[in-house]
Design a protein around this motif. Structure first.
Motif, PDB file in Angstrom:
ATOM      1  N   ILE A 187       0.701  -1.319  -0.212  1.00  0.00           N
ATOM      2  CA  ILE A 187       0.182  -0.076   0.253  1.00  0.00           C
ATOM      3  C   ILE A 187       0.962   1.382   0.364  1.00  0.00           C
ATOM      4  CG2 ILE A 187      -1.517   1.256   1.115  1.00  0.00           C
ATOM      5  CD1 ILE A 187      -3.108  -1.350   2.350  1.00  0.00           C
ATOM      6  N   VAL A 188       2.070   0.937   1.005  1.00  0.00           N
ATOM      7  CA  VAL A 188       3.036   2.438   0.758  1.00  0.00           C
ATOM      8  C   VAL A 188       3.207   2.781  -0.025  1.00  0.00           C
ATOM      9  CG1 VAL A 188       4.322   3.280   1.564  1.00  0.00           C
ATOM     10  CG2 VAL A 188       3.562   1.257   3.234  1.00  0.00           C
ATOM     11  N   VAL A 189       3.887   1.959  -2.019  1.00  0.00           N
ATOM     12  CA  VAL A 189       4.382   1.628  -2.582  1.00  0.00           C
ATOM     13  C   VAL A 189       3.501   2.001  -3.672  1.00  0.00           C
ATOM     14  CG1 VAL A 189       5.300   0.179  -4.785  1.00  0.00           C
ATOM     15  CG2 VAL A 189       5.892  -0.071  -2.703  1.00  0.00           C
ATOM     16  N   GLY A 190       2.019   1.344  -3.673  1.00  0.00           N
ATOM     17  CA  GLY A 190       1.062   2.291  -4.524  1.00  0.00           C
ATOM     18  C   GLY A 190       0.706   3.791  -4.040  1.00  0.00           C
ATOM     19  N   ALA A 191       0.883   3.786  -2.256  1.00  0.00           N
ATOM     20  CA  ALA A 191       0.511   5.023  -1.938  1.00  0.00           C
ATOM     21  C   ALA A 191       1.735   6.184  -2.985  1.00  0.00           C
ATOM     22  CB  ALA A 191       0.579   5.324  -0.598  1.00  0.00           C
ATOM     23  N   PRO A 194       4.160  -1.571 -10.998  1.00  0.00           N
ATOM     24  CA  PRO A 194       4.413  -2.887 -11.171  1.00  0.00           C
ATOM     25  C   PRO A 194       4.684  -4.125  -9.650  1.00  0.00           C
ATOM     26  CG  PRO A 194       5.320  -2.246 -13.756  1.00  0.00           C
ATOM     27  CD  PRO A 194       4.979  -0.903 -12.029  1.00  0.00           C
ATOM     28  N   LEU A 195       5.074  -3.769  -8.567  1.00  0.00           N
ATOM     29  CA  LEU A 195       5.791  -3.581  -7.368  1.00  0.00           C
ATOM     30  C   LEU A 195       4.987  -3.852  -6.913  1.00  0.00           C
ATOM     31  CD1 LEU A 195       8.010  -4.742  -5.300  1.00  0.00           C
ATOM     32  CD2 LEU A 195       8.198  -2.762  -4.897  1.00  0.00           C
ATOM     33  N   HIS A 196       3.688  -2.956  -6.874  1.00  0.00           N
ATOM     34  CA  HIS A 196       2.744  -2.426  -6.360  1.00  0.00           C
ATOM     35  C   HIS A 196       1.662  -3.599  -6.874  1.00  0.00           C
ATOM     36  CE1 HIS A 196      -0.851  -1.088  -4.022  1.00  0.00           C
ATOM     37  NE2 HIS A 196      -1.542  -1.434  -5.387  1.00  0.00           N
ATOM     38  N   PHE A 197       1.437  -4.212  -7.647  1.00  0.00           N
ATOM     39  CA  PHE A 197       0.748  -4.781  -8.332  1.00  0.00           C
ATOM     40  C   PHE A 197       0.849  -6.670  -7.785  1.00  0.00           C
ATOM     41  CE2 PHE A 197      -0.400  -7.138 -12.646  1.00  0.00           C
ATOM     42  CZ  PHE A 197      -1.817  -7.214 -11.483  1.00  0.00           C
ATOM     43  N   TYR A 198       2.421  -6.607  -8.279  1.00  0.00           N
ATOM     44  CA  TYR A 198       2.921  -8.722  -7.484  1.00  0.00           C
ATOM     45  C   TYR A 198       2.498  -8.799  -6.111  1.00  0.00           C
ATOM     46  CZ  TYR A 198       5.725 -11.288  -6.611  1.00  0.00           C
ATOM     47  OH  TYR A 198       6.455 -12.944  -6.178  1.00  0.00           O
ATOM     48  N   LYS A 213      -3.170 -11.911  -5.824  1.00  0.00           N
ATOM     49  CA  LYS A 213      -2.845 -13.191  -5.028  1.00  0.00           C
ATOM     50  C   LYS A 213      -3.334 -14.622  -6.311  1.00  0.00           C
ATOM     51  CE  LYS A 213      -5.767 -11.112  -1.012  1.00  0.00           C
ATOM     52  NZ  LYS A 213      -6.665 -11.471  -0.655  1.00  0.00           N
ATOM     53  N   SER A 214      -3.513 -14.410  -7.385  1.00  0.00           N
ATOM     54  CA  SER A 214      -3.487 -15.496  -8.752  1.00  0.00           C
ATOM     55  C   SER A 214      -2.130 -15.408  -9.057  1.00  0.00           C
ATOM     56  CB  SER A 214      -4.207 -14.512  -9.264  1.00  0.00           C
ATOM     57  OG  SER A 214      -3.726 -13.145  -9.852  1.00  0.00           O
ATOM     58  N   GLY A 215      -0.810 -14.921  -8.627  1.00  0.00           N
ATOM     59  CA  GLY A 215       0.468 -15.556  -9.068  1.00  0.00           C
ATOM     60  C   GLY A 215       0.604 -14.137 -10.140  1.00  0.00           C
ATOM     61  N   TRP A 216       2.868 -14.484 -10.029  1.00  0.00           N
ATOM     62  CA  TRP A 216       3.199 -13.753  -9.921  1.00  0.00           C
ATOM     63  C   TRP A 216       3.739 -13.385 -11.927  1.00  0.00           C
ATOM     64  CZ3 TRP A 216       7.132 -15.080 -13.357  1.00  0.00           C
ATOM     65  CH2 TRP A 216       7.463 -16.885 -13.615  1.00  0.00           C
ATOM     66  N   ILE A 217       3.052 -13.919 -12.596  1.00  0.00           N
ATOM     67  CA  ILE A 217       3.490 -14.348 -13.885  1.00  0.00           C
ATOM     68  C   ILE A 217       3.023 -13.031 -14.316  1.00  0.00           C
ATOM     69  CG2 ILE A 217       3.222 -15.123 -16.359  1.00  0.00           C
ATOM     70  CD1 ILE A 217       2.623 -18.258 -15.243  1.00  0.00           C
ATOM     71  N   GLU A 218       2.053 -12.382 -14.435  1.00  0.00           N
ATOM     72  CA  GLU A 218       0.982 -11.265 -14.998  1.00  0.00           C
ATOM     73  C   GLU A 218       2.199  -9.975 -14.482  1.00  0.00           C
ATOM     74  OE1 GLU A 218      -2.958  -9.598 -16.055  1.00  0.00           O
ATOM     75  OE2 GLU A 218      -3.341 -10.814 -14.857  1.00  0.00           O
ATOM     76  N   PRO A 219       1.781  -9.608 -13.430  1.00  0.00           N
ATOM     77  CA  PRO A 219       3.264  -8.624 -12.760  1.00  0.00           C
ATOM     78  C   PRO A 219       3.851  -8.391 -13.848  1.00  0.00           C
ATOM     79  CG  PRO A 219       1.554  -9.538 -11.206  1.00  0.00           C
ATOM     80  CD  PRO A 219       1.370 -10.876 -12.007  1.00  0.00           C
ATOM     81  N   ALA A 220       4.765 -10.214 -13.508  1.00  0.00           N
ATOM     82  CA  ALA A 220       6.131  -9.427 -14.300  1.00  0.00           C
ATOM     83  C   ALA A 220       6.280  -9.548 -15.951  1.00  0.00           C
ATOM     84  CB  ALA A 220       7.040 -11.752 -13.861  1.00  0.00           C
TER      85      ALA A 220
END
Length: 219
Positions: free
Chosen positions: A117-121, A161-165, A169-176
């Motif tokens: 949340i801090v990263v997103g902020a 993207p780090l905030h997204f990752y 909860k569905s995995g790391w592929i899409e954020p990667a």
């Protein structure tokens, strides 16, 4: 490639339709009960992905304009950037209102337990600063500092993207995939063949200037 005022107007109109049309679809989906068992989570995710996708599109404009010789696209960057900020604002508003019910005490607890949340902020604060200073008057007032501030968009391209990752909860592929795409865009920004040629040219001039003037020596 050149595009007149009418063509540029058409391109911007399509951007308006795309950005606002997706929001209209979201509203209709919510009203018709198509958001599934967890509508709040889907609304938050939808608006967040909208901001991320618009960030990617905004960063694509510069290399596309340069290497695709479509300089007119540079005139659409501000519009895309403002829509990116708009979707990011909706993302935060949906989280604060639907998920936390504006309980800021709970927000403080969430920040401690969930550092993403801090990263997103931080990313949102950068987008806010860029949106406010996109006004032409402020751009003129800031002078060279305007460009320095707007270079923070590249830091934002790393943070979101780090905030997204961290948040999914569905995995790391899409954020990667998003992180890889944004990293490539940053590399295209850093790698400029024109600069390499200029440096090579300067090096050649420098070496030539160090050579003795053989004509003068003979004289």
């Amino acid at each position: 490639m050149r595009v007149g005022k009418r063509g540029l107007f058409t391109i911007k109109l399509l951007m308006h339709i795309g950005a606002l049309g997706a929001l209209v679809w979201l509203i209709l989906a919510v009203l018709s009960g198509q958001m599934g068992a967890e509508p709040v989570e889907r609304i938050i995710h939808f608006t967040g992905m909208g901001a991320l996708n618009l960030l990617v599109i905004t960063l694509v404009v510069s290399p596309l304009a340069k290497y695709g010789k479509m300089g007119f696209l540079l005139q659409t960057r501000r519009l895309l950037g403002l829509y990116c900020f708009f979707y990011a604002s909706l993302h935060i508003l949906a989280y604060l209102s639907f998920d936390l019910l504006f309980d800021f005490g709970l927000l403080a607890k969430e920040i401690i337990e969930r550092p993403y949340i801090v990263v997103g902020a931080i990313g949102f604060t950068i987008l806010l600063a860029l949106a406010v200073t996109s006004i032409n008057y402020l751009r003129r007032k800031m002078g060279r500092n305007w460009q320095k501030l707007h270079n923070l968009i590249y830091l934002c391209a790393l943070l979101i993207p780090l905030h997204f990752y961290w948040s999914v909860k569905s995995g790391w592929i899409e954020p990667a995939l998003y992180a890889s795409a944004l990293s490539l865009l940053l590399l295209t920004r850093r790698f400029k063949p024109g600069r390499a040629r200029k440096r090579a040219g300067k090096g050649q001039l420098s070496s030539n200037s160090e050579m003795p003037d053989t004509t003068e020596a003979k004289a």
